[in-house]
Motif scaffolding. Structure first.
Motif, short mmCIF file in Angstrom:
data_model
loop_
_atom_site.label_atom_id
_atom_site.label_comp_id
_atom_site.label_asym_id
_atom_site.label_seq_id
_atom_site.Cartn_x
_atom_site.Cartn_y
_atom_site.Cartn_z
N PHE A 1 1.38 -1.34 -0.15
CA PHE A 1 0.20 -0.42 0.75
C PHE A 1 1.02 1.65 -0.55
O PHE A 1 1.75 1.64 0.97
CB PHE A 1 -1.03 0.23 1.43
N VAL A 2 0.28 1.92 -1.03
CA VAL A 2 1.07 3.21 -1.08
C VAL A 2 0.30 4.47 -0.75
O VAL A 2 -0.42 5.03 -1.28
CB VAL A 2 1.83 3.19 -3.21
N ARG A 3 0.77 5.14 0.19
CA ARG A 3 0.03 6.60 0.80
C ARG A 3 0.20 7.88 -0.55
O ARG A 3 1.63 7.74 -0.67
CB ARG A 3 -0.09 7.25 1.77
N VAL A 4 -0.46 8.17 -1.24
CA VAL A 4 -1.03 9.43 -1.93
C VAL A 4 -1.51 10.63 -1.22
O VAL A 4 -2.53 10.53 -0.30
CB VAL A 4 -0.76 9.19 -3.44
N TYR A 5 -1.27 11.60 -1.71
CA TYR A 5 -1.50 12.33 -0.99
C TYR A 5 -2.35 13.28 -1.56
O TYR A 5 -3.35 15.13 -0.98
CB TYR A 5 -0.73 13.35 -0.46
N GLY B 1 -2.58 10.89 -11.09
CA GLY B 1 -1.30 9.89 -11.94
C GLY B 1 -0.10 10.21 -11.56
O GLY B 1 0.69 9.51 -11.73
N LEU B 2 -0.11 11.57 -11.34
CA LEU B 2 1.44 11.92 -11.92
C LEU B 2 2.14 11.83 -10.52
O LEU B 2 3.66 11.23 -10.23
CB LEU B 2 1.37 13.76 -11.72
N GLU B 3 1.62 12.26 -9.64
CA GLU B 3 2.06 11.65 -8.16
C GLU B 3 2.34 10.02 -8.12
O GLU B 3 3.52 9.52 -7.69
CB GLU B 3 0.67 11.98 -6.85
N CYS B 4 1.09 9.42 -8.43
CA CYS B 4 1.65 7.71 -8.30
C CYS B 4 2.93 7.79 -8.87
O CYS B 4 3.94 6.34 -9.05
CB CYS B 4 0.45 6.78 -9.29
N ALA B 5 2.79 7.70 -10.69
CA ALA B 5 4.49 7.81 -11.71
C ALA B 5 5.48 7.75 -10.91
O ALA B 5 6.31 7.45 -10.51
CB ALA B 5 3.41 8.69 -12.84
N LEU B 6 5.56 9.30 -10.12
CA LEU B 6 6.85 9.77 -9.79
C LEU B 6 6.62 8.55 -7.95
O LEU B 6 8.07 8.17 -8.10
CB LEU B 6 6.35 11.07 -9.27
N ARG B 7 5.89 8.17 -7.11
CA ARG B 7 6.17 8.56 -6.08
C ARG B 7 6.79 6.80 -5.99
O ARG B 7 7.18 6.18 -5.39
CB ARG B 7 5.32 8.22 -5.49
N ASP B 8 5.88 5.74 -7.06
CA ASP B 8 6.46 4.26 -6.88
C ASP B 8 5.57 3.73 -8.30
O ASP B 8 4.41 3.48 -8.45
CB ASP B 8 5.93 3.90 -5.50
#
Length: 187
Positions: A35-39, A65-72
């Motif tokens: 599980f990856v927390r996105v803000y 989507g940008l945050e998800c792609a960059l975070r993990d």
């Protein structure tokens, strides 16, 4: 080997997320699912955009989507929100494949038929601006369709949803994937 990640805006730890999936859906989430927390999830919420709500949600979901792609960065991203606008962003930035499981389309072919009806964010003033709203829906539907055509696989949870997604996304390959009946436990 595939690594499975669930992007979530919820402030719950993995154990609580697994328990919530079991309690609500009867699904046991395997221990190897991360599980990856996105803000930025809140940016896709309709209450942030009192005017042009769907366009705001589209832009907000692109940022998500940008945050998800960059975070993990994923190998495959599956959208289950109906906001397919995030998929091309993640696909092009992370180089991943995209899929969608649509419960309710963000834009449907019914929307133009409802232009004369007062509804959420369709005030009397906006009803009078029918031509402008029709153009807004048309452009939004075109962008939504373009995003949906970036998916390798598209699934819908009902025949109504499948018909609208197939129409707006101009796809003849939308798979019908019914959810389990309420109360039915996964095995």
């Amino acid at each position: 080997d595939a690594r499975l990640v669930v992007y979530t805006g919820d402030a719950l730890d993995a154990a609580a997320m697994r328990q919530a999936a079991m309690d609500r859906f009867g699904v046991a989430v395997p221990p190897d699912v991360e599980f990856v927390r996105v803000y930025s999830r809140k940016l896709a919420a309709p209450d942030w955009y009192p005017v042009a709500t769907m366009a705001g949600q589209a832009l907000g979901s692109m940022l998500l989507g940008l945050e998800c792609a960059l975070r993990d960065p994923p190998d495959l991203i599956v959208d289950t929100t109906g906001l397919a606008f995030a998929l091309p962003v993640a696909r092009f930035l992370a180089g991943c494949r995209a899929a969608a499981y649509v419960h309710y389309p963000t834009v449907s072919s019914d929307m133009v038929e409802a232009l004369d009806v007062k509804a959420f964010n369709n005030s009397g003033f906006m009803v009078k601006l029918r031509a402008l709203k029709a153009l807004y829906y048309y452009l939004l539907a075109r962008a939504y369709g373009w995003c949906g055509r970036r998916c390798a696989v598209v699934m819908a949870n009902s025949t109504w949803t499948r018909a609208h997604v197939a129409d707006v996304w101009r796809r003849g390959d939308v798979v019908l994937a019914y959810p389990r009946p309420s109360g039915h436990r996964a095995r």
